[in-house]
Design an enzyme around this catalytic site. Structure first.
Site, PDB file in Angstrom:
ATOM      1  N   CYS A  21      -0.480   4.100   2.131  1.00  0.00           N
ATOM      2  CA  CYS A  21      -0.268   3.942   3.577  1.00  0.00           C
ATOM      3  C   CYS A  21       1.207   4.133   3.953  1.00  0.00           C
ATOM      4  O   CYS A  21       1.527   4.738   4.980  1.00  0.00           O
ATOM      5  CB  CYS A  21      -0.687   2.551   4.049  1.00  0.00           C
ATOM      6  SG  CYS A  21      -2.145   1.890   3.241  1.00  0.00           S
ATOM      7  N   ASP A  22       2.126   3.586   3.165  1.00  0.00           N
ATOM      8  CA  ASP A  22       3.525   3.483   3.591  1.00  0.00           C
ATOM      9  C   ASP A  22       4.509   4.360   2.810  1.00  0.00           C
ATOM     10  O   ASP A  22       5.697   4.410   3.158  1.00  0.00           O
ATOM     11  CB  ASP A  22       3.996   2.017   3.471  1.00  0.00           C
ATOM     12  CG  ASP A  22       3.172   1.091   4.363  1.00  0.00           C
ATOM     13  OD1 ASP A  22       2.672   1.567   5.394  1.00  0.00           O
ATOM     14  OD2 ASP A  22       3.030  -0.095   4.014  1.00  0.00           O
ATOM     15  N   CYS A  42       0.831  -1.206   0.000  1.00  0.00           N
ATOM     16  CA  CYS A  42       0.000   0.000   0.000  1.00  0.00           C
ATOM     17  C   CYS A  42       0.869   1.261   0.000  1.00  0.00           C
ATOM     18  O   CYS A  42       1.370   1.673   1.046  1.00  0.00           O
ATOM     19  CB  CYS A  42      -0.933  -0.007   1.212  1.00  0.00           C
ATOM     20  SG  CYS A  42      -2.006   1.435   1.290  1.00  0.00           S
TER      21      CYS A  42
END
Ligand code: NAP
Length: 307
Positions: free
Chosen positions: A138-139, A135
């Site tokens: 997200c990261d 992701c």
């Protein structure tokens, strides 16, 4: 404890949430079950750019708005992971949750979507969260001004590579063949970025590690077998496809060989009263716009079934 509904919707992505709006507006006693966060794949995208009428794109905030909408007309929302769907002797559908709870309904819409396939390398699981990610939204921030690799040639890989290029020093996209599945417009956008290198006909042969973190990758040219080490890669973002989430209906034999639900044009499977909608069904185009279409049709079919 057993609770009886007209309709149980499994999964609150765009397909499930749309089905909930349509069903509850038709006075169908509905519950939506969700194992994670409402929104599905919409939570992992930067922008939905192909929603008709919204030229400037829609942000993932739409997931929250759809969630509010899905319960606005009386549908219940409940957290719970479904272990199995059983058809009982009265043709009722029993939904068995992993916590032992059982819900029953006259109809079920499976809208569970898909989950990302892991990178098929021995240390991939161990290094997930330690440099390997599924992701970028997200990261990505963990790899600001660093060199990251993106694996895959579909829409997800190309979109996420474009996103990562905004913050990473360099993005190397590694794809196992010459041609891309990704939409042409996305690929063109990626190719125009100065800090992006595209390695066609390459696969990741090894993810190197040091101190339990990714410390470079070894890639292999699939045509020449030549190996190349990209020693400064610190993040590896994997987009090598997805698998449908249908284990809960494995005993009902309503999927194709890859596990996707087989449905007719009413979104009904070969088991009366069990429907599929969204990315989890066997179809060609998996988009938010096609998921909401499936959800609306499935709910209308349930309405017809119950009338
Ligand atoms: P996908 O379209 O199935 O693409 C997966 C990619 O991974 C393919 O290029 C495939 O290569 C490659 N791959 C598979 N196994 C591999 C392996 N072992 N090693 C290296 N590469 C491997 O998956 P996706 O991109 O996650 O998309 C899933 C669905 O969601 C698609 O229907 C997609 O269109 C949709 N989606 C749409 C959008 C959008 O419209 N904006 C955004 C994201 C996703 P090959 O091509 O050689 O098979």
């Amino acid at each position: 404890m057993e609770t009886m509904y007209d309709l149980i919707i499994v999964g609150s992505g765009p397909a499930g949430m749309t089905a909930a709006v349509y069903a509850s507006r038709a006075n169908i006693k509905t519950v939506i079950l969700e194992a994670g966060a409402p929104g599905g794949k919409m939570l992992k995208t930067m922008e939905i750019e192909n929603w008709p009428g919204v030229t400037h794109g829609i942000s993932p905030q739409i997931a929250y708005e759809m969630h509010k909408h899905s319960t606005a007309f009386g549908a219940e929302f409940k957290m719970g992971e479904v272990a199995q769907v059983i058809v009982n002797e009265n043709d009722g559908k029993e939904i068995h949750l992993t916590n032992g709870e059982v819900l029953t309904a006259k109809a079920v819409i499976i809208a569970t979507g898909t989950k990302e396939r892991p990178l098929p390398l021995p240390n991939a699981e161990k290094l997930t969260g330690r440099g390997i990610s599924y992701c970028a939204i997200c990261d990505g921030a963990f790899f600001r001004n660093k060199h990251v690799a993106v694996i895959g040639g579909g829409n997800s890989a190309v979109e996420e590579a474009i996103h990562l290029a905004k913050t990473s020093a360099k993005v190397t996209l590694i794809h196992r063949r010459e041609g891309f599945r990704a939409d042409h417009i996305l690929l063109e956008r990626l190719e125009a970025l100065e800090n992006v290198e595209i390695m066609r006909n390459y696969v990741v042969d090894e993810v190197l590690e040091a101190e339990n973190k990714v410390a470079g990758i070894v890639v292999k040219n699939v045509l020449t077998e030549e190996l190349l080490t990209l020693a400064d890669v610190e993040g590896v973002f994997v987009y090598v496809g997805v698998d449908p989430i249908t284990a809960m209906v494995a005993d009902l034999h309503i999927t194709n060989e890859w596990g996707y639900l087989l449905v007719n044009s009413d979104m009904e499977t070969s088991v009366p009263g069990i429907y599929g909608a969204g990315d989890v069904i066997d179809k060609k185009i998996r988009q938010v716009v096609t998921a909401v279409n499936d959800g609306a049709i499935a709910a209308e079919s349930v309405k017809h079934q119950l009338s």
